[in-house]
Structure formats: structure tokens, C-alpha cells
Design a protein around this motif. Structure first.
Motif, short mmCIF file in Angstrom:
data_model
loop_
_atom_site.label_atom_id
_atom_site.label_comp_id
_atom_site.label_asym_id
_atom_site.label_seq_id
_atom_site.Cartn_x
_atom_site.Cartn_y
_atom_site.Cartn_z
N UNK A 1 0.82 -1.24 0.10
CA UNK A 1 -0.03 -0.13 0.15
C UNK A 1 0.92 1.17 -0.07
N UNK A 2 0.29 2.37 -0.52
CA UNK A 2 1.22 3.53 -0.53
C UNK A 2 1.50 3.98 0.84
N UNK A 3 0.60 3.74 1.96
CA UNK A 3 0.79 4.03 3.26
C UNK A 3 2.00 3.37 4.00
N UNK A 4 2.62 2.27 3.34
CA UNK A 4 3.73 1.42 3.77
C UNK A 4 4.85 1.81 3.06
N UNK B 1 12.00 -7.25 -8.77
CA UNK B 1 11.06 -6.73 -7.97
C UNK B 1 10.30 -5.77 -9.16
N UNK B 2 8.78 -5.79 -8.75
CA UNK B 2 8.06 -5.24 -9.87
C UNK B 2 7.06 -4.07 -9.21
N UNK C 1 4.39 -3.96 -5.75
CA UNK C 1 4.35 -2.95 -4.99
C UNK C 1 3.36 -1.84 -5.95
N UNK C 2 2.77 -0.89 -5.53
CA UNK C 2 1.88 -0.15 -6.33
C UNK C 2 2.22 1.47 -5.83
#
Length: 222
Positions: free
Chosen positions: A3-6, A193-194, A209-210
Motif C-alpha cells: 500500500x502507498x501507506x507502507x 522486483x515489480x 508494489x504500487x
């Protein structure tokens, strides 16, 4: 998927990365700049002129070839034996006025440890013009277009292998940044890693990841 929060937890996942591979369109510039809209118009016209029919029919075929073959070009080559170089020159003959320099993104990319490359399903000359307009040219060590993969497109695993072999890149020590999640499947299988760069996340095993803000994401890796 991260998540973007992480974002503060990213460093352990990328500590081993020494090659950073970036897609171009809608990855190194935001989709809101709508540069690719111009290309889609020119692709549709090329399809209409090649195949015949109405503009609407050509647009549907353009999208169908993209879905089936990975790119519209791959479909046109397979089904209609078009000249790839002529196609690429025509569809990339667009205005770059919509693009604006991004000094912060350039700084974040330059700060990444190791080799930094662009790999696009477009042509390398087109990619160079995009990077110039975005002020990113000096941030990259190499640019690879679809022509460097023998016109085989992402998401084909063979296309990635050709590009990585040409560059001498070890996928196990590399990361891939892409707006099209299907183009992350082969890199993930190779041990990369993607990172999915888009406005909306997609849940998939090959998307690790996003981010909807590439500069902010990369700043966490410095």
C-alpha cells in the motif's frame, strides 16, 4: 501488494537492486498529460488505412490487436505484414507540448544506485524525445525500444530476455516500473522486483508494489 501507506518499509525489498528498468508512456509522465492520446489517434488512422473500414472499426481493431498481441504493431505485423519502422515513425510523429519537465523526478531517478534504463514498446527515438521534454535524459544510462527486441513486444518474456541480454542486466538484481500490469508478469517470473505505476492499484501475484506517484515512491529508496 504494498500500500502507498507502507512506503517507509520499502528499503529492505530494494536493497539488492542495482538495475532499474522503467517503462515510458504513462510511467515517466502522468496519464493526465494525455500524450498517448495523440499516438492512439495516429495508430487508429494507420489501421484504417491498412485494413480499410470506418474509423470506429479501425479503433476496435487497434484495441483488439493490443489485447491479443501485446501491441497494435505486433498485430499489424502478424496479420498484415506492415513495415514496423514506417509504422513507428508515423504514429510517433506527435507534439510533445503537453509534457513538462520534472526536476524532482529526475533527481530521484539519478539517486538510484546502479544502472538506470528505459525500456518501451515504442521506439527509442520517440522515447528520447519524451525524456528530453520531461528533463529526464541525463537520469538514464540507456534507452531500449521495441526495435531492440526485434519488434517483439512486452509482455512477451522473450522480448524482456533480448533487452536484458543486450544490456547485460541481471533480472535477479533489478526492478521494473510499469503502468501496464500484464507487462510485470515476465519480470516477476525472472526474479525482478515489480512496481505498478498507475492511478488505480491492481491485485495480482506478479505485482509486488504500487504507486500513483513515482517521484514520491523513488524518494523512499534514497
Amino acid at each position: 501488494m504494498t500500500s502507498p501507506l507502507r512506503l517507509p518499509d520499502l528499503m529492505p525489498d530494494f536493497a539488492h537492486v542495482r538495475a532499474w528498468v522503467f517503462d515510458l508512456d504513462n510511467t515517466l509522465y502522468p496519464p493526465a498529460m494525455r500524450l498517448f492520446d495523440q499516438i492512439e489517434v495516429r495508430m487508429t488512422e494507420f489501421v484504417r488505412r491498412t485494413v480499410g473500414g470506418t474509423e470506429a472499426e479501425a479503433d476496435r481493431l487497434r484495441k483488439a490487436y493490443w489485447a491479443q498481441y501485446g501491441t497494435t504493431l505486433a498485430g499489424l505485423m502478424r496479420e498484415h505484414d506492415v513495415d514496423a519502422d514506417a509504422y513507428l515513425e508515423e504514429v510517433h510523429d506527435i507534439s510533445f507540448d503537453a509534457l513538462a519537465p520534472d526536476p524532482y523526478l529526475a533527481e530521484c531517478i539519478k539517486a538510484l544506485p546502479g544502472r538506470r534504463i528505459v525500456y518501451t514498446n515504442g521506439s527509442a527515438p520517440y522515447a528520447a524525445r519524451v525524456l528530453e521534454a520531461r528533463g529526464l535524459s541525463a537520469a538514464f544510462d540507456a534507452i531500449y525500444g521495441v526495435e531492440h527486441a526485434g519488434y517483439a513486444p512486452k509482455p512477451e518474456a522473450g522480448a524482456f530476455r533480448r533487452i536484458f541480454a543486450r544490456d547485460g542486466l541481471d533480472p535477479r538484481a533489478a526492478a521494473m516500473f510499469e503502468d501496464d500490469p500484464r507487462n510485470l508478469a515476465a519480470p516477476h517470473q525472472m526474479g525482478m522486483r515489480t512496481v505498478h505505476v498507475a492511478e488505480t492499484p491492481v491485485e495480482a501475484p506478479h505485482v509486488q508494489h504500487f504507486t500513483d506517484d513515482l517521484g514520491a515512491f523513488l524518494s523512499r529508496l534514497r
